[in-house]
Design an enzyme around this catalytic site. Structure first.
Site, PDB file in Angstrom:
ATOM      1  N   HIS A 223       1.367  -1.080  -0.091  1.00 58.76           N
ATOM      2  CA  HIS A 223      -0.039   0.384   0.391  1.00 58.76           C
ATOM      3  C   HIS A 223       1.276   1.445  -0.274  1.00 58.76           C
ATOM      4  CE1 HIS A 223      -2.871   2.814   1.143  1.00 58.76           C
ATOM      5  NE2 HIS A 223      -3.339   1.957   0.278  1.00 58.76           N
TER       6      HIS A 223
ATOM      7  N   GLU B 254      -7.927  -5.207   0.513  1.00 58.80           N
ATOM      8  CA  GLU B 254      -8.008  -6.130  -1.506  1.00 58.80           C
ATOM      9  C   GLU B 254      -8.536  -7.538  -0.515  1.00 58.80           C
ATOM     10  OE1 GLU B 254      -9.561  -4.038  -2.336  1.00 58.80           O
ATOM     11  OE2 GLU B 254      -9.028  -2.969  -3.835  1.00 58.80           O
TER      12      GLU B 254
HETATM   13  N1  ACO Z   1       3.719  -7.149  -4.338  1.00 61.12           N
HETATM   14  C1  ACO Z   1       5.237  -7.564  -5.110  1.00 61.12           C
HETATM   15  N2  ACO Z   1       6.162  -6.471  -5.175  1.00 61.12           N
HETATM   16  C2  ACO Z   1       5.087  -5.187  -4.246  1.00 61.12           C
HETATM   17  C3  ACO Z   1       3.876  -5.431  -4.237  1.00 61.12           C
HETATM   18  C4  ACO Z   1       3.747  -6.675  -4.573  1.00 61.12           C
HETATM   19  N3  ACO Z   1       2.250  -6.372  -4.357  1.00 61.12           N
HETATM   20  N4  ACO Z   1       3.923  -3.423  -3.633  1.00 61.12           N
HETATM   21  C5  ACO Z   1       5.084  -3.265  -4.435  1.00 61.12           C
HETATM   22  N5  ACO Z   1       5.784  -4.183  -4.686  1.00 61.12           N
HETATM   23  C6  ACO Z   1       6.558  -3.740  -3.995  1.00 61.12           C
HETATM   24  C7  ACO Z   1       7.628  -3.522  -5.831  1.00 61.12           C
HETATM   25  O1  ACO Z   1       7.875  -3.673  -6.863  1.00 61.12           O
HETATM   26  C8  ACO Z   1       8.627  -2.069  -5.465  1.00 61.12           C
HETATM   27  O2  ACO Z   1       9.553  -2.803  -5.485  1.00 61.12           O
HETATM   28  P1  ACO Z   1      11.639  -2.469  -5.995  1.00 61.12           P
HETATM   29  O3  ACO Z   1      11.812  -1.323  -4.756  1.00 61.12           O
HETATM   30  O4  ACO Z   1      12.229  -3.632  -5.880  1.00 61.12           O
HETATM   31  O5  ACO Z   1      11.470  -2.323  -6.920  1.00 61.12           O
HETATM   32  C9  ACO Z   1       8.669  -1.811  -4.309  1.00 61.12           C
HETATM   33  O6  ACO Z   1       7.278  -2.727  -3.568  1.00 61.12           O
HETATM   34  C10 ACO Z   1       7.697  -0.275  -3.531  1.00 61.12           C
HETATM   35  O7  ACO Z   1       7.147  -0.582  -4.537  1.00 61.12           O
HETATM   36  P2  ACO Z   1       6.252   1.091  -5.514  1.00 61.12           P
HETATM   37  O8  ACO Z   1       4.938   0.554  -6.307  1.00 61.12           O
HETATM   38  O9  ACO Z   1       6.844   2.159  -5.049  1.00 61.12           O
HETATM   39  O10 ACO Z   1       5.229   1.228  -4.370  1.00 61.12           O
HETATM   40  P3  ACO Z   1       3.484   2.037  -4.145  1.00 61.12           P
HETATM   41  O11 ACO Z   1       3.641   2.645  -3.033  1.00 61.12           O
HETATM   42  O12 ACO Z   1       3.125   2.383  -5.181  1.00 61.12           O
HETATM   43  O13 ACO Z   1       2.757   0.699  -4.319  1.00 61.12           O
HETATM   44  C11 ACO Z   1       0.465  -0.573  -4.788  1.00 61.12           C
HETATM   45  C12 ACO Z   1       1.705   0.695  -4.081  1.00 61.12           C
HETATM   46  C13 ACO Z   1       0.123   0.496  -5.980  1.00 61.12           C
HETATM   47  C14 ACO Z   1      -0.673  -0.725  -3.599  1.00 61.12           C
HETATM   48  C15 ACO Z   1       1.526  -1.461  -4.519  1.00 61.12           C
HETATM   49  O14 ACO Z   1       1.927  -2.101  -3.540  1.00 61.12           O
HETATM   50  C16 ACO Z   1       0.990  -2.671  -5.466  1.00 61.12           C
HETATM   51  O15 ACO Z   1       0.501  -2.806  -6.670  1.00 61.12           O
HETATM   52  N6  ACO Z   1      -0.593  -3.795  -4.916  1.00 61.12           N
HETATM   53  C17 ACO Z   1      -0.313  -4.484  -5.642  1.00 61.12           C
HETATM   54  C18 ACO Z   1      -1.772  -4.464  -5.714  1.00 61.12           C
HETATM   55  C19 ACO Z   1      -3.084  -4.054  -5.159  1.00 61.12           C
HETATM   56  O16 ACO Z   1      -3.147  -4.381  -4.198  1.00 61.12           O
HETATM   57  N7  ACO Z   1      -3.620  -2.998  -5.119  1.00 61.12           N
HETATM   58  C20 ACO Z   1      -4.774  -2.977  -4.265  1.00 61.12           C
HETATM   59  C21 ACO Z   1      -4.301  -1.413  -2.953  1.00 61.12           C
HETATM   60  S1  ACO Z   1      -5.977  -1.167  -2.027  1.00 61.12           S
HETATM   61  C22 ACO Z   1      -6.432  -0.227  -3.123  1.00 61.12           C
HETATM   62  O17 ACO Z   1      -5.833   1.337  -2.845  1.00 61.12           O
HETATM   63  C23 ACO Z   1      -8.315   0.031  -2.256  1.00 61.12           C
END
Ligand code: ACO
Length: 366
Positions: A247, A306
């Site tokens: 998140h 989620e």
């Molecule tokens: N699985 C694996 N790796 C992840 C995940 C995940 N679910 N989420 C983040 N990461 C990793 C990224 O690959 C990145 O790795 P790196 O540093 O090696 O490149 C690091 O964690 C940071 O990622 P960001 O994209 O910068 O984190 P951000 O804060 O933008 O992401 C997000 C938030 C988009 C929700 C992300 O965690 C994600 O894609 N989760 C999966 C989708 C999901 O569950 N969405 C629902 C969110 S809740 C809502 O909106 C109601």
């Protein structure tokens, strides 16, 4: 800081969500969706009389006008969230003055949208399954009526309560992408229906509200707890994200996941298949968290809303393709509250961007 708001606050380090001054756990399962909507729209929980009036007004607005139903039918094969976006856009047609952004006009539009979203989602679910829509009842609360319109029978109280708790849990969540979208649109003095239609587009994506469908696919793919570790390692090695985890704000467990985990637990005790899925989810969650910590150290990727939303909605007999549209039925009250707040501030949101392109190019390349 994109805006100041009295509506909700997310503390990502403490794992707290405040909605209208209350901790989420104070509200979820204790007030109805209509009461929570009143809290956001009016700034306080309703008195008994105020609630009676609001319930009656919302019940009276549930039926879809012909134009909206026409669009829902035309979109029967489209994804439910797209059908909702198209249907939402038609909801200005029977507003007296759709461009009026006064507090009274905004309040009326908010009631129309909150009342009709579940009707659209239920009608679309039936049409896409080759069945005729069921007209809304006015004697049931919004959540119970939603299940009635989908399944054609009055829901059991546990199921109705689960929908109510779910909608209260997701009603508002700080400056998330869809709420920001709604506020940007409202900040141009555009109307409530336009702002909410745009917000639906933002909610649709899998990085925001579109994750619970893929969460269910993931659990089906994992099949049993002992396969979870190999599965998640393989996904991460392929560079894919694990849906339902991570998140932008929460660096600890999402408090909404906490609420919905106990709703899913209650819901799943009635049917063996749901129980098995719930137990698989609990086992897989622990393994996924362990592997994420190991493969993505320091990112603090924790379970988000989620993950358990998927279990609650599937236990209610909803199709995964309707999950994000069902989310919108709860979040719509929050979007409307933000539009009301933004209109009252009357301040254009216009962020800056950093230019990283070339400069000084000449036509002809000389
Ligand atoms: N699985 C694996 N790796 C992840 C995940 C995940 N679910 N989420 C983040 N990461 C990793 C990224 O690959 C990145 O790795 P790196 O540093 O090696 O490149 C690091 O964690 C940071 O990622 P960001 O994209 O910068 O984190 P951000 O804060 O933008 O992401 C997000 C938030 C988009 C929700 C992300 O965690 C994600 O894609 N989760 C999966 C989708 C999901 O569950 N969405 C629902 C969110 S809740 C809502 O909106 C109601």
């Amino acid at each position: 800081m994109a805006a100041q708001t009295r509506l909700s606050h997310v503390d990502g380090l403490a794992g707290e969500l405040i909605v209208g001054g209350y901790q989420l756990k104070e509200l979820a399962g204790r007030v109805s969706f209509e009461e929570a909507a009143h809290l956001l729209w009016r700034g306080a929980l309703p008195s008994r009389d105020e609630l009676k009036i609001l319930n009656k007004e919302i019940a009276g607005l549930r039926a879809l006008p012909e134009e909206t139903m026409h669009v829902v039918r035309a979109a029967a094969k489209a994804p439910p969230i797209d059908a909702l976006r198209m249907a939402c856009a038609t909801m200005s047609l029977d507003l007296k003055q759709p461009d009026d952004i006064s507090p009274a006009a905004d309040m009326q539009a908010a009631k129309v949208l909150a009342a009709r979203f579940p009707t659209v989602v239920a009608a679309h679910a039936r049409l896409s399954a080759g069945k005729e829509p069921i007209a809304p009842r006015t004697d049931l609360p919004l959540a119970a009526n939603f299940l009635y319109m989908i399944h054609g029978k009055e829901p059991d109280p546990i199921a109705a309560r689960a929908v109510d708790t779910y909608w209260v849990t997701v009603i508002d969540h700080g400056m998330n992408a869809s709420t920001f979208t709604a506020r940007v649109i409202a900040s141009t003095r555009s109307d409530m229906v336009s702002a909410v239609t745009g917000a639906i587009g933002a909610l649709k994506g899998p990085l925001h509200g579109g994750a619970p469908g893929p969460v269910l696919d993931m659990l089906k793919d994992i099949k049993s707890g002992d396969r979870a570790e190999a599965w998640v390692r393989n996904e991460l090695a392929a560079g894919r994200r694990i849906m339902g985890f991570g998140h932008r704000v929460y660096k600890v467990r999402d408090p909404r996941a906490e609420v919905l985990s106990s709703v899913a637990d209650k819901m799943s005790s009635a049917a063996l298949d749901n129980r098995k899925l719930f137990e698989l989810a609990r086992a897989a969650e622990q393994t996924i968290l362990k592997v994420l910590d190991e493969v993505k150290p320091g990112r603090n990727l924790r379970t988000n809303v989620e993950f358990f939303t998927a279990l609650v909605l599937q236990a209610l007999g909803l199709e995964p393709r309707s999950f994000v549209a069902t989310f919108a039925c709860g979040r719509v009250a929050g979007w409307c509250a933000h539009v009301i707040e933004q209109h009252s501030e009357d301040h254009l949101i216009r962020p800056q961007s950093e230019y990283i392109g070339p400069r000084g190019l000449k036509i002809g390349g000389e």
